[in-house]
Design a protein around this motif. Sequence first.
Motif, PDB file in Angstrom:
ATOM      1  N   UNK A  42      -4.731  -5.753  -1.901  1.00 14.39           N
ATOM      2  CA  UNK A  42      -5.992  -5.026  -1.754  1.00 14.39           C
ATOM      3  C   UNK A  42      -6.790  -5.461  -0.526  1.00 14.39           C
ATOM      4  N   UNK A  43      -6.516  -6.636   0.008  1.00  9.47           N
ATOM      5  CA  UNK A  43      -7.196  -7.087   1.224  1.00  9.47           C
ATOM      6  C   UNK A  43      -6.529  -6.555   2.486  1.00  9.47           C
ATOM      7  N   UNK A  45      -4.327  -3.482   2.787  1.00  9.34           N
ATOM      8  CA  UNK A  45      -3.587  -2.297   2.334  1.00  9.34           C
ATOM      9  C   UNK A  45      -2.772  -1.625   3.438  1.00  9.34           C
ATOM     10  N   UNK A  46      -3.277  -1.615   4.676  1.00  9.29           N
ATOM     11  CA  UNK A  46      -2.516  -0.969   5.752  1.00  9.29           C
ATOM     12  C   UNK A  46      -1.213  -1.706   6.024  1.00  9.29           C
ATOM     13  N   UNK A  47      -1.281  -3.024   6.038  1.00 12.51           N
ATOM     14  CA  UNK A  47      -0.069  -3.811   6.258  1.00 12.51           C
ATOM     15  C   UNK A  47       0.886  -3.648   5.081  1.00 12.51           C
ATOM     16  N   UNK A  48       0.352  -3.652   3.850  1.00 11.32           N
ATOM     17  CA  UNK A  48       1.216  -3.465   2.684  1.00 11.32           C
ATOM     18  C   UNK A  48       1.889  -2.095   2.719  1.00 11.32           C
ATOM     19  N   UNK A  49       1.159  -1.051   3.117  1.00  6.77           N
ATOM     20  CA  UNK A  49       1.760   0.282   3.216  1.00  6.77           C
ATOM     21  C   UNK A  49       2.854   0.317   4.274  1.00  6.77           C
ATOM     22  N   UNK A  50       2.728  -0.526   5.279  1.00  5.92           N
ATOM     23  CA  UNK A  50       3.708  -0.563   6.354  1.00  5.92           C
ATOM     24  C   UNK A  50       4.970  -1.342   5.966  1.00  5.92           C
ATOM     25  N   UNK A  51       4.794  -2.564   5.435  1.00  8.61           N
ATOM     26  CA  UNK A  51       5.969  -3.408   5.163  1.00  8.61           C
ATOM     27  C   UNK A  51       6.312  -3.521   3.683  1.00  8.61           C
ATOM     28  N   UNK A  52       5.381  -3.158   2.806  1.00  6.03           N
ATOM     29  CA  UNK A  52       5.645  -3.205   1.365  1.00  6.03           C
ATOM     30  C   UNK A  52       6.172  -4.558   0.921  1.00  6.03           C
ATOM     31  N   UNK A  53       7.268  -4.529   0.179  1.00  9.87           N
ATOM     32  CA  UNK A  53       7.867  -5.762  -0.349  1.00  9.87           C
ATOM     33  C   UNK A  53       9.099  -6.172   0.449  1.00  9.87           C
ATOM     34  N   UNK A  54       9.182  -5.713   1.691  1.00  7.69           N
ATOM     35  CA  UNK A  54      10.340  -5.987   2.540  1.00  7.69           C
ATOM     36  C   UNK A  54      10.617  -7.494   2.682  1.00  7.69           C
ATOM     37  N   UNK A  62      -0.297  -7.971  -7.336  1.00  6.64           N
ATOM     38  CA  UNK A  62      -1.490  -8.043  -6.482  1.00  6.64           C
ATOM     39  C   UNK A  62      -1.223  -8.650  -5.107  1.00  6.64           C
ATOM     40  N   UNK A  63      -0.045  -9.241  -4.908  1.00  6.31           N
ATOM     41  CA  UNK A  63       0.249  -9.876  -3.624  1.00  6.31           C
ATOM     42  C   UNK A  63       1.605  -9.403  -3.093  1.00  6.31           C
ATOM     43  N   UNK A  64       1.838  -9.653  -1.814  1.00  5.25           N
ATOM     44  CA  UNK A  64       3.127  -9.418  -1.171  1.00  5.25           C
ATOM     45  C   UNK A  64       3.323 -10.505  -0.130  1.00  5.25           C
TER      46      UNK A  64
END
Length: 90
Positions: A42-43, A45-54, A62-64
Motif C-alpha cells: 500500500x505504500x 502501489x505503482x512499484x507493486x503493479x509493475x513488479x508484483x511478486x516477481x 501486505x508486502x512484496x
Amino acid sequence: MKTEYFRALAIGTIFPKVFSTLDLLNKCGIWYECLGQEIRRDEYPELFNLIGEMFGSGDGKTTFNLPNTCNKNFQDAPKFIVSGFYIRCK
C-alpha cells in the motif's frame, strides 16, 4: 550529476550503486538498495503493479520483495566502482 536526470527515471528503474549516490537519488524520489527486503504494497502501489511478486511475495498479503542484487555486477565493471544497485520505489 544533475537531479533532473534522476527525476526523469521511472519507478522500477534499477540504478548502480556508485560511491554515495543514494543521497542524490533520494532528492528525486524514494530509492532503496536492492537487498531482497520486503516493503508494503500500500505504500508503493505503482512499484507493486509493475513488479508484483516477481522477486518474492513478502507475507503474501501486505508486502512484496524488492530484487536482491547482492554479489551481482555489471559485466566487465570493476567491483570497486559498482557495489550494488538501487531501485526507484516512488
